[in-house]
Design a protein around this motif. Structure first.
Motif, short mmCIF file in Angstrom:
data_model
loop_
_atom_site.label_atom_id
_atom_site.label_comp_id
_atom_site.label_asym_id
_atom_site.label_seq_id
_atom_site.Cartn_x
_atom_site.Cartn_y
_atom_site.Cartn_z
N TYR A 129 0.82 -1.21 0.00
CA TYR A 129 0.00 0.00 0.00
C TYR A 129 0.86 1.26 0.00
N SER A 234 -3.57 7.33 -6.17
CA SER A 234 -4.29 6.18 -5.64
C SER A 234 -5.76 6.26 -5.98
N ALA A 294 -5.23 -0.59 -0.10
CA ALA A 294 -4.35 -1.72 0.23
C ALA A 294 -4.58 -2.81 -0.81
#
Length: 327
Positions: A129, A234, A294
């Motif tokens: 992550y 992300s 994650a």
């Protein structure tokens, strides 16, 4: 080896690994027959603890025995890791290891009570992550560029909290200091939760921390997101730029994995690996992890061992170059 390549390799050989695990499991002594202790070397409420509890719940349901999560924070994860290294190698005491406990601390700390390679049997890498840089909303910066400029104009004024010395939160900040040519003072805590609490309260200015626990605080306006540490943005925080957009070539991805004490029988290591793979294959678990940025991995013991060695080689020169050290 990149996380993507690891995942591709796992997809290609997962059926064979599961079959080998089942066969070895059946041939060995019955396991488990009593509760399993899952040691987390960080404070409760942090990313390692959150993932451990999620995994423990799913494994407990499958195994039919309680999988109890126990936090043993301190010394950048060394206290918890040392506890597991000295535990009976029977598969009933396992560690949620991190980049700190198994790839960084042997270079960062002058005196280590355990050997991250010789004292453990890798079971499986669980997740990888990126981190996110967050600040107290009252800090007069709203981007990575403004943070760098502010740090240069106010030398020695800024500090950054982390989940402990040797953690990815610590090293990502050291790498940032080095590449940006600034000095933001590091303040180690016994976990992400207390570190972020002080950033929200103004006792610390900022932190590099896991999106897993920072995201709800960002959404609530209690923290301001400045940048993410992965090579790209992300999906969990798509509006937050990657640090690399301002500081080219900057990249930091953390990871968490399960390890057992050295000497744990191979059939029990494989049995644990099989249960971890099953848990990560659960759609609810996988989707929850992905929503928090994650990425589920689920490697074999051999793959995880090779990954630990490669990460150790990667971070050793960074630590030596930045001069980071803990007595």
């Amino acid at each position: 080896m990149s996380t993507l390549k690891i995942k591709q390799l796992i997809m290609a050989c997962s059926l064979g690994v599961m079959a080998a695990s089942s066969q070895s499991y059946a041939q060995g002594q019955a396991f488990p027959t009593k509760p399993i202790r899952f040691i987390v070397p960080a404070a409760a409420g942090g990313p390692t603890d959150i993932v451990a509890r999620m995994l423990a719940e799913r494994m407990g349901q499958s195994l039919g025995v309680p999988v109890v999560v126990e936090a043993k924070p301190g010394a950048g994860g060394n206290i918890g890791a040392d506890f597991v290294a000295r535990s009976e190698p029977d598969g009933y005491t396992i560690l949620m290891g991190t980049i700190g406990t198994h790839a960084v601390n042997q270079t960062l700390y002058k005196n280590m009570s355990y050997d991250p390679i010789e004292d453990f049997e890798p079971v499986s890498m669980v997740i990888s992550y990126p981190l996110v840089v967050v600040s107290n909303p009252k800090l007069p910066v709203k981007s990575i560029a403004e943070l760098i400029e502010y740090a240069k104009q106010n030398p020695g004024k800024l500090n950054r909290a982390s989940g402990g010395s040797g953690t990815s939160m610590h090293l990502s900040g050291e790498l940032f200091n080095n590449m940006a040519g600034i000095q933001i003072q590091h303040i180690p805590y016994k976990g992400s939760a207390p570190a972020l609490t002080d950033v929200m309260g103004g006792q610390a200015d900022l932190a590099f921390d896991s999106i897993v626990i920072a995201k709800p605080l960002i959404e609530a306006g209690k923290l301001r997101a400045l940048g993410v540490t992965g090579e790209e943005r992300s999906d969990a925080l798509p509006e937050v730029p990657a640090i690399a957009e301002t500081l080219p070539d900057y990249a930091m991805t953390s990871w968490i994995g399960v390890l057992a004490p050295a000497g744990t029988p191979e059939d029990r290591v494989l049995a644990l690996q099989q249960e971890i793979a099953k848990a990560l294959a659960d759609e609810k678990v996988a989707n929850h992890l992905k929503s928090l940025a994650a990425e589920p991995v689920g490697s074999t013991p051999a793959e995880f061992k090779a990954w630990i060695r490669s990460e150790t080689d990667k971070w050793r020169p960074v630590i030596l170059e930045t001069g980071a050290s803990v007595g």
